[in-house]
Design a protein around this motif. Structure first.
Motif, PDB file in Angstrom:
ATOM      1  N   ALA A 143      10.374  -1.957   5.222  1.00  0.00           N
ATOM      2  CA  ALA A 143      11.085  -2.544   6.151  1.00  0.00           C
ATOM      3  C   ALA A 143      10.637  -3.721   6.857  1.00  0.00           C
ATOM      4  O   ALA A 143      11.221  -4.909   7.153  1.00  0.00           O
ATOM      5  N   GLN A 144       9.346  -3.566   7.171  1.00  0.00           N
ATOM      6  CA  GLN A 144       8.520  -4.836   7.941  1.00  0.00           C
ATOM      7  C   GLN A 144       8.601  -5.971   6.834  1.00  0.00           C
ATOM      8  O   GLN A 144       8.725  -7.151   7.401  1.00  0.00           O
ATOM      9  N   ARG A 145       8.151  -5.715   5.630  1.00  0.00           N
ATOM     10  CA  ARG A 145       8.040  -6.792   4.773  1.00  0.00           C
ATOM     11  C   ARG A 145       9.387  -7.481   4.476  1.00  0.00           C
ATOM     12  O   ARG A 145       9.442  -8.802   4.462  1.00  0.00           O
ATOM     13  N   LEU A 146      10.628  -6.773   4.275  1.00  0.00           N
ATOM     14  CA  LEU A 146      11.967  -7.502   4.430  1.00  0.00           C
ATOM     15  C   LEU A 146      12.160  -7.900   5.621  1.00  0.00           C
ATOM     16  O   LEU A 146      12.931  -9.075   5.665  1.00  0.00           O
ATOM     17  N   ARG A 201       1.037  -1.142   0.184  1.00  0.00           N
ATOM     18  CA  ARG A 201      -0.076   0.077  -0.024  1.00  0.00           C
ATOM     19  C   ARG A 201       0.873   1.189   0.027  1.00  0.00           C
ATOM     20  O   ARG A 201       2.063   1.265   0.614  1.00  0.00           O
ATOM     21  N   PRO A 202       0.513   2.413  -0.469  1.00  0.00           N
ATOM     22  CA  PRO A 202       1.329   3.630  -0.606  1.00  0.00           C
ATOM     23  C   PRO A 202       1.786   4.148   0.555  1.00  0.00           C
ATOM     24  O   PRO A 202       2.516   4.910   0.443  1.00  0.00           O
ATOM     25  N   SER A 203       1.302   3.830   1.790  1.00  0.00           N
ATOM     26  CA  SER A 203       1.865   4.639   2.904  1.00  0.00           C
ATOM     27  C   SER A 203       1.797   3.800   4.126  1.00  0.00           C
ATOM     28  O   SER A 203       0.648   2.881   4.356  1.00  0.00           O
ATOM     29  N   PRO A 204       2.672   4.058   5.157  1.00  0.00           N
ATOM     30  CA  PRO A 204       3.977   4.539   5.242  1.00  0.00           C
ATOM     31  C   PRO A 204       4.841   3.707   4.423  1.00  0.00           C
ATOM     32  O   PRO A 204       5.212   2.391   4.958  1.00  0.00           O
TER      33      PRO A 204
END
Length: 231
Positions: free
Chosen positions: A16-19, A7-10
């Motif tokens: 960072a969380q996905r990584l 999603r576009p934000s934040p």
């Protein structure tokens, strides 16, 4: 493994969380070189600058490390915890054991270094603890008790020691409130507990480090036993 678009934000926080999730689930084991910024940006659906900031956040958490000319590598599967987070995760009994070590030495130093202002603060805190003991609120009594112990630590005039104790206070307070839900901490304090705290202040006033240390060691050991029994 392709990554779902975000999603576009934040954007930076999401990236960072996905990584982090990919590292935690083993998609990128420790020692693995991450794809380049361009590849990650495409897979995440963000710009390279967002990827760069996300990688910087992961590096700050101790998860990845950039190696000059080689790329970015995974160096840990779990982030480093800051000290407050580590304390929140610890058992209150473990925290209390460390509290005992800190406060025994703090009481000894307080007896050696106390000033007139410190003694006034201790007398005020002791009076407030006595008043709270007689009052209706258990929470207020716990806060007054912690305030007296904080005044003893302050009288040691060691800023590092004072900062460490301040980090412990929220966890200690929560543990004592939990204990209060199981036993009447004011009833268990009784006249002996009140006398012990008065004796602690007297030992600090008299400049008797051995007595001050022994009094607080005995008092905290009793509370630790109550915490262990309640658990």
């Amino acid at each position: 493994m392709p990554l779902a678009r975000l999603r576009p934000s934040p954007l930076v926080e999401q990236a960072a969380q996905r990584l982090r999730d990919q590292i935690a689930d083993g998609s990128w084991p420790v020692g693995t070189k991450l794809p380049g910024e361009t590849t990650l940006a495409k897979e995440l659906g963000v710009g390279r600058s967002t990827v760069r900031e996300a990688l910087r956040a992961l590096a700050g958490a101790g998860l990845v490390q950039a190696r000059q000319g080689a790329g970015v590598f995974v160096i840990a599967a779990e982030p480093d915890e800051d000290w407050p987070a580590r304390l929140r995760r610890a058992s209150v009994a473990d925290v209390y054991e460390i509290r005992m070590m800190l406060e025994v030495r703090a009481a000894e130093l307080a007896a050696e270094r106390r000033t007139g202002a410190d003694l006034t603060a201790l007398d005020t805190a002791l009076a407030a603890r006595d008043a709270a003991f007689a009052g209706p609120s258990t929470e207020a009594f716990i806060d007054a008790d912690i305030a007296l112990h904080t005044a003893v630590v302050g009288a040691a005039h060691n800023p590092v020691l004072a900062d460490l104790f301040a980090e412990f206070v929220p966890v200690l307070r929560d543990g004592l409130l939990d204990l209060a839900a199981l036993v009447d901490v004011r009833a268990s304090d009784t006249a002996h507990g009140r006398a012990a705290h008065a004796a602690l202040v007297d030992a600090v006033r008299a400049g008797d480090p051995a007595a001050a240390g022994e009094i607080i060691k005995t008092e905290l050991a009793q509370t630790l036993r109550a915490l262990l029994q309640s658990g």
